[in-house]
Design a protein around this motif. Sequence first.
Motif, PDB file in Angstrom:
ATOM      1  N   VAL A  25     -18.188  -7.628  -7.390  1.00 57.36           N
ATOM      2  CA  VAL A  25     -17.141  -7.883  -6.406  1.00 57.36           C
ATOM      3  C   VAL A  25     -15.865  -8.326  -7.095  1.00 57.36           C
ATOM      4  O   VAL A  25     -15.894  -9.094  -8.053  1.00 57.36           O
ATOM      5  CB  VAL A  25     -17.565  -9.002  -5.413  1.00 57.36           C
ATOM      6  CG1 VAL A  25     -16.556  -9.123  -4.297  1.00 57.36           C
ATOM      7  CG2 VAL A  25     -18.925  -8.735  -4.856  1.00 57.36           C
TER       8      VAL A  25
ATOM      9  N   ARG B 159     -11.050 -16.893  -7.028  1.00 56.41           N
ATOM     10  CA  ARG B 159     -12.213 -16.730  -6.154  1.00 56.41           C
ATOM     11  C   ARG B 159     -13.305 -15.914  -6.820  1.00 56.41           C
ATOM     12  O   ARG B 159     -14.340 -15.652  -6.233  1.00 56.41           O
ATOM     13  CB  ARG B 159     -11.784 -15.983  -4.890  1.00 56.41           C
ATOM     14  CG  ARG B 159     -10.894 -16.819  -4.054  1.00 56.41           C
ATOM     15  CD  ARG B 159     -10.105 -16.042  -3.055  1.00 56.41           C
ATOM     16  NE  ARG B 159      -9.286 -16.984  -2.344  1.00 56.41           N
ATOM     17  CZ  ARG B 159      -9.442 -17.252  -1.044  1.00 56.41           C
ATOM     18  NH1 ARG B 159     -10.297 -16.611  -0.339  1.00 56.41           N
ATOM     19  NH2 ARG B 159      -8.688 -18.167  -0.479  1.00 56.41           N
TER      20      ARG B 159
ATOM     21  N   ASN C  68     -17.222 -16.641  -6.963  1.00 56.36           N
ATOM     22  CA  ASN C  68     -18.053 -16.685  -5.762  1.00 56.36           C
ATOM     23  C   ASN C  68     -19.076 -15.559  -5.827  1.00 56.36           C
ATOM     24  O   ASN C  68     -18.966 -14.561  -5.143  1.00 56.36           O
ATOM     25  CB  ASN C  68     -17.196 -16.521  -4.520  1.00 56.36           C
ATOM     26  CG  ASN C  68     -16.561 -17.814  -4.122  1.00 56.36           C
ATOM     27  OD1 ASN C  68     -17.246 -18.821  -3.985  1.00 56.36           O
ATOM     28  ND2 ASN C  68     -15.258 -17.787  -3.956  1.00 56.36           N
ATOM     29  N   LYS C  69     -20.074 -15.747  -6.693  1.00 60.36           N
ATOM     30  CA  LYS C  69     -20.995 -14.632  -6.893  1.00 60.36           C
ATOM     31  C   LYS C  69     -22.445 -15.011  -6.661  1.00 60.36           C
ATOM     32  O   LYS C  69     -23.324 -14.183  -6.752  1.00 60.36           O
ATOM     33  CB  LYS C  69     -20.820 -14.078  -8.308  1.00 60.36           C
ATOM     34  CG  LYS C  69     -19.623 -13.139  -8.340  1.00 60.36           C
ATOM     35  CD  LYS C  69     -19.406 -12.465  -9.619  1.00 60.36           C
ATOM     36  CE  LYS C  69     -18.167 -11.591  -9.495  1.00 60.36           C
ATOM     37  NZ  LYS C  69     -17.536 -11.345 -10.756  1.00 60.36           N
ATOM     38  N   ASP C  70     -22.709 -16.295  -6.364  1.00 60.00           N
ATOM     39  CA  ASP C  70     -24.074 -16.731  -6.124  1.00 60.00           C
ATOM     40  C   ASP C  70     -24.484 -16.338  -4.711  1.00 60.00           C
ATOM     41  O   ASP C  70     -23.887 -16.780  -3.730  1.00 60.00           O
ATOM     42  CB  ASP C  70     -24.149 -18.253  -6.303  1.00 60.00           C
ATOM     43  CG  ASP C  70     -25.578 -18.749  -6.268  1.00 60.00           C
ATOM     44  OD1 ASP C  70     -26.467 -17.920  -5.956  1.00 60.00           O
ATOM     45  OD2 ASP C  70     -25.795 -19.931  -6.555  1.00 60.00           O
ATOM     46  N   VAL C  71     -25.527 -15.490  -4.652  1.00 53.88           N
ATOM     47  CA  VAL C  71     -25.935 -14.966  -3.349  1.00 53.88           C
ATOM     48  C   VAL C  71     -26.342 -16.096  -2.412  1.00 53.88           C
ATOM     49  O   VAL C  71     -25.982 -16.108  -1.238  1.00 53.88           O
ATOM     50  CB  VAL C  71     -27.093 -13.974  -3.532  1.00 53.88           C
ATOM     51  CG1 VAL C  71     -27.562 -13.461  -2.178  1.00 53.88           C
ATOM     52  CG2 VAL C  71     -26.660 -12.826  -4.409  1.00 53.88           C
TER      53      VAL C  71
ATOM     54  N   LEU D  43     -23.580 -17.947  -0.887  1.00 53.02           N
ATOM     55  CA  LEU D  43     -22.922 -17.117   0.112  1.00 53.02           C
ATOM     56  C   LEU D  43     -23.748 -17.045   1.391  1.00 53.02           C
ATOM     57  O   LEU D  43     -23.220 -17.093   2.495  1.00 53.02           O
ATOM     58  CB  LEU D  43     -22.684 -15.703  -0.446  1.00 53.02           C
ATOM     59  CG  LEU D  43     -21.634 -15.617  -1.536  1.00 53.02           C
ATOM     60  CD1 LEU D  43     -21.680 -14.272  -2.221  1.00 53.02           C
ATOM     61  CD2 LEU D  43     -20.245 -15.850  -0.954  1.00 53.02           C
TER      62      LEU D  43
ATOM     63  N   HIS E 279     -18.956 -21.474   0.439  1.00 50.42           N
ATOM     64  CA  HIS E 279     -17.968 -20.819  -0.429  1.00 50.42           C
ATOM     65  C   HIS E 279     -16.583 -21.128   0.132  1.00 50.42           C
ATOM     66  O   HIS E 279     -16.449 -21.586   1.266  1.00 50.42           O
ATOM     67  CB  HIS E 279     -18.207 -19.315  -0.470  1.00 50.42           C
ATOM     68  CG  HIS E 279     -18.223 -18.678   0.886  1.00 50.42           C
ATOM     69  ND1 HIS E 279     -17.091 -18.340   1.551  1.00 50.42           N
ATOM     70  CD2 HIS E 279     -19.262 -18.355   1.709  1.00 50.42           C
ATOM     71  CE1 HIS E 279     -17.412 -17.821   2.715  1.00 50.42           C
ATOM     72  NE2 HIS E 279     -18.705 -17.821   2.835  1.00 50.42           N
TER      73      HIS E 279
END
Lengths: 177, 998
Positions: free
Chosen positions: B717, B808, B811-814, B817, B822
């Motif tokens: 992302v 931003r 912000n990649k931790d599932v 999220l 987040h």
Amino acid sequence: MEKGKGIGRRWAVDFTDNSNAPSSRDVPDPLGFSRASLDQDDSTLSRQKKDAEANWKAQKAWEVAQAPFKNLLMMGFMMWMAGSTVHLFSIGITFSALLQPISALQGVGKVFDPYKDSKVDLLAPKLLFIALNLGGLALGVWKLNTLGLLPTHASDWVSSLPPAQEVEYSGGGMPLY
Amino acid sequence: MAMAIRVFLLLLLFFSSSYPTFSLYEDQIGLMDWHQQYIGKVKHAVFHTQKAGRKRVVVFTEENVVASLDLRSGEIFWRHVLGTKDAINEIDIALGKYVITMSSEGSMLRAWNLPDGQMVWESFLSGLKPSKSLLSVPFIRNVINYRSSVQTSLKVDKDNLVLVYSNGCLHAVSIIDGEILWKKDLTTEGIEVQQLVQPLGSDIIYAVGFGNLPQFDACQINAKNGELLKHDSATFPGGFSGELLSVSSDTFVASDATRSILVLISIRDGSISFRQTYISDFVQDFSGTAVLLPSKITGIFAIKIDTFTVLIRVTVEGKLEVVDKIDQGVAISDVLSFSEGQQAFALVQQGRNKIQMTVKHSHDWNSGLLEESIEMDQQRGLVHKVFINHYLRTDKSYGFRALIVMEDHSLLLVQQGEIVWSREDGLASVVDVTTAELPVEKDGVSVAKVEQNLFEWLKGHLLKLKGTLMLAGPNEVAEIQRIRLKSTEKSKMTRDNNGFRKLLIVLTRAGKLFALHTGDGRVVWSLLLHSLRKSEGCESPIGLNIYQWQVPHHHAMDENPSVLVVGRCGYNLDAPGVLSIVDTYTGMELNPLGATHSIVQVIPLPFTDSTEQRLHLLIDSDQHAHLYPRTREAISIFQREFANIYWYSVEVDNGVLRGHVLKDNCILEVADEYCFNTRDLWSIVFPSESEKIIATVTRKSSEVVHTQAKVIAEQDVMYKYVSQNVIFVATIAPKAIGEIGSVTPEESWLVVYLIDTVTGRILHRMIHHGSQGPVHAVFSENWVVYQYFNLRAHRYEMSVIEIYDQSRADNKDVWRLVLGKHNLTSPLSSFSRPEVITKSQSYFFTHTAKAIAVTSTSKGITSKQLLIGTVGDQVLALDKRFLDPRRTVNPTQAEKEEGLLPLTDSLPIMPQSYVTHALKVEGLRGIVTMPAKLESTTLAFIYGVDLFFTRLAPSKTYDSLTEDFSYALLLITIVALVLAIIVTWVLSERKDLQEKWR
């Protein structure tokens, strides 16, 4: 027939005779006939028969329990064939791979019902069956993931988020001409 | 098996690399697009009424169009747009078959074939110094042409001549091939030629004009070889104003330097004589100045004194006498010779609701040839110009028709007291465009109508079905096409579910507002804005822009939508502004807002009041901000957001970008709570010796962005930096401001900036060495695409810059999220200085762009296309994915799957992706896109001299069935399936029964 039952049976002729209790009979045995030896023989025979049946049942149960393994291999091959892009074929295969174990797991009792016996221990085959089906399920889920249909990535959770609101507002530009 | 996989992979590769095309079939033309051709405000018209053939009139216009129109219908026979750099000065018809145009201040002379508009020849006339340019075409018949005072057929080696005075030289050009036969430099004689005159039946040309202003000069030139025969000059002590009219072949009228004396100049018998007359002698209470109105009438001329127009006759003895004094708007035509020695001219006077046209003999004032009064729509304004023409009636008497140019630039043909045809040529000069919704359809449609519709519907679909099954005959095919094109559905006056039907509100240079229906392009209403008309205190009003004032939806549905038209009195920035609000349903001007202040900028704010009126901030030249609408509610809404409103100004001349913030209420003589002081917050000064601003572009405030994340290969992302407060600024080296090729690559560069307009922070800066403007740019979402010229490669280049928010990116931790932990939805402030990264890439692009726009859809989900107005006046649609800075020469498998195209050096131009298909939008100036309600579809309006409207689907119409979908076929299929089900059910029941009996 129903009515007759209600009043009580007047008479009955029993054509079969396999009872071995002499007391139940009013008629004495013919001479020279020893009922005891025959009874003995009969009971050993039936026991042997029963053992064989139980063995057979256990064997069958194990066979049934192992059946999903073949299925698993088959599924794996099909999945490999389907590729990793989402289209009708791969989705069909994946969903059948998911549904088949689930339906099988739901019907665990039914599958092993014919092999139910007091002498047969069905727990181990059942466990194997369940394990193999769970394996199939896992394969299906894995396939689903390789197709990218599981929300396991950050992108699946943020792609629909609208842009953040801005606190400030600024306008203007070149003078109007 | 491997084979199958290979085939599958190949197919996959094929589909992922094939470009989608957006072409249409031949029979789809005109289904969802329309094209209108205009010519602009007519400057001059020449009639061509040959006895045989079609009657036509040749005109040239302010839009630099030379066109031949059908006199019976007003349709265009042919048309040429010469462009802004080659302004037409004069036209005429020569020999009855050539149209001669003189353009570029007399440097260019062209001849066009009259019947079909083909160019016959082109001549470049060089000269030493710029001067007035005159065109004089001899008339083949032995009558006097109204254009040049006296002309006869000039024969030089059996060639006919055109006389052109331009750049200080007199040229004689052959009409047949455009060859310059002779050239006489008159600058050596020290004369500024004002008129070219040739007396009847002689080979002598008189070139008259002023030397130094008190001196009047007359040169006699031999028409055969250009030899100067005689040069007379005489000095008038009062001096001249510079205007000169010819009233006969040897008499001229000029005014003196004070413009209070009329001087009659006679060059009879080779000597110059002056005769002066004080205007006050024959006009009562004359004070001030008089302006000679340019006219070409023998014996009569007109002067304008204040608001009056005075017609003056020159008597045979050389006296001046007033014949009429008109105090309303009046237009006077040139003289027309209609029969042996007879000359007439027309006079059109303005009245209320009607105009009065009078045709008179030029030598006999008292007898009128024709007097007509014509009903005239008030929305057309005043009469600006009139051109007359005669025709022979059946009873052998002469009739007159007149071509009238009105204040709103429309062109009318008037004959026998009626308007024969009219052209809305104001639409050739569109200034600004916006859209308005149509009214919602009311309930209660009558039953009869429904039945009719149902029958029609069924009939239409049956025909369509026939067409699909190839059963239709040629007549039926034509019928199908007719039904498709004339579908009443698309030109209804109500809103539709897909949002295709809208009103285009168009402001023209004449100050007229038009509402065009998007379905068929017809004018729904038009309004000549009162505030944009010449009036006392507002001498030269200009319309600037249109803004959405009120867009009712939700709770304010019963209000009519309205637009705000902003104008200004004069061209200076500090001239007072004019505002008016127009209801878009009715086309009525609501109570005009009299702006007392000047208007430099208009900032529509993102707030609306309870009636959905948008708040606007108008900045004046003293940097005061004025809030509109002036209501208490607006001010209370405004006060709430006061601290967060900023504005910025771009000063092109100084090379400064300034940011401002609102401070407090103005302190003026009259307390005004809607006026606010502002103070400077930041400024960016571009070094004037190395950079000059040539283009700025921002995002459209109405643009909708669907998501902030961009999913790239491997499910990764990237977060877009989507901000409304970013401006793209392009500067070039001051030396390179001229034409392409005027500088060497070493001394030319292009610098592009992305600047935050709240804090003045420069987000990105990049230099393109050896590049030059003009720069055309478009800003959308988080990217900018701009075009410039690469001097080293000798080609146009297009570059793309994409901005991503790095703050931003982690912000990649599932799981975070999933649980919603987040910061992606928290409001964003420019003062938090978010870290950004940019990616950019450049490509060659073959076309010269005139304008670039981007498609916009209602939710912003559909992929974008760039609409590029090309130099050939067409519009090319180019997928944004060609301009993706992540393109590489060898994309990985994952990137290929993502849809990333392999990098190429230039952008492809596919002939099928021309939005305008075979048509041309002459003089293309702007492209406007607006979303339809259907997400896949965007509406595009392209304007220039012509107008073009179409519907685009950048990712094809994935959310609706195509136009030619056969509902009847679907219905029949369903019915057939149901029948089959019933039959098989009955059969299976019967079979079951038989099974049971067995």
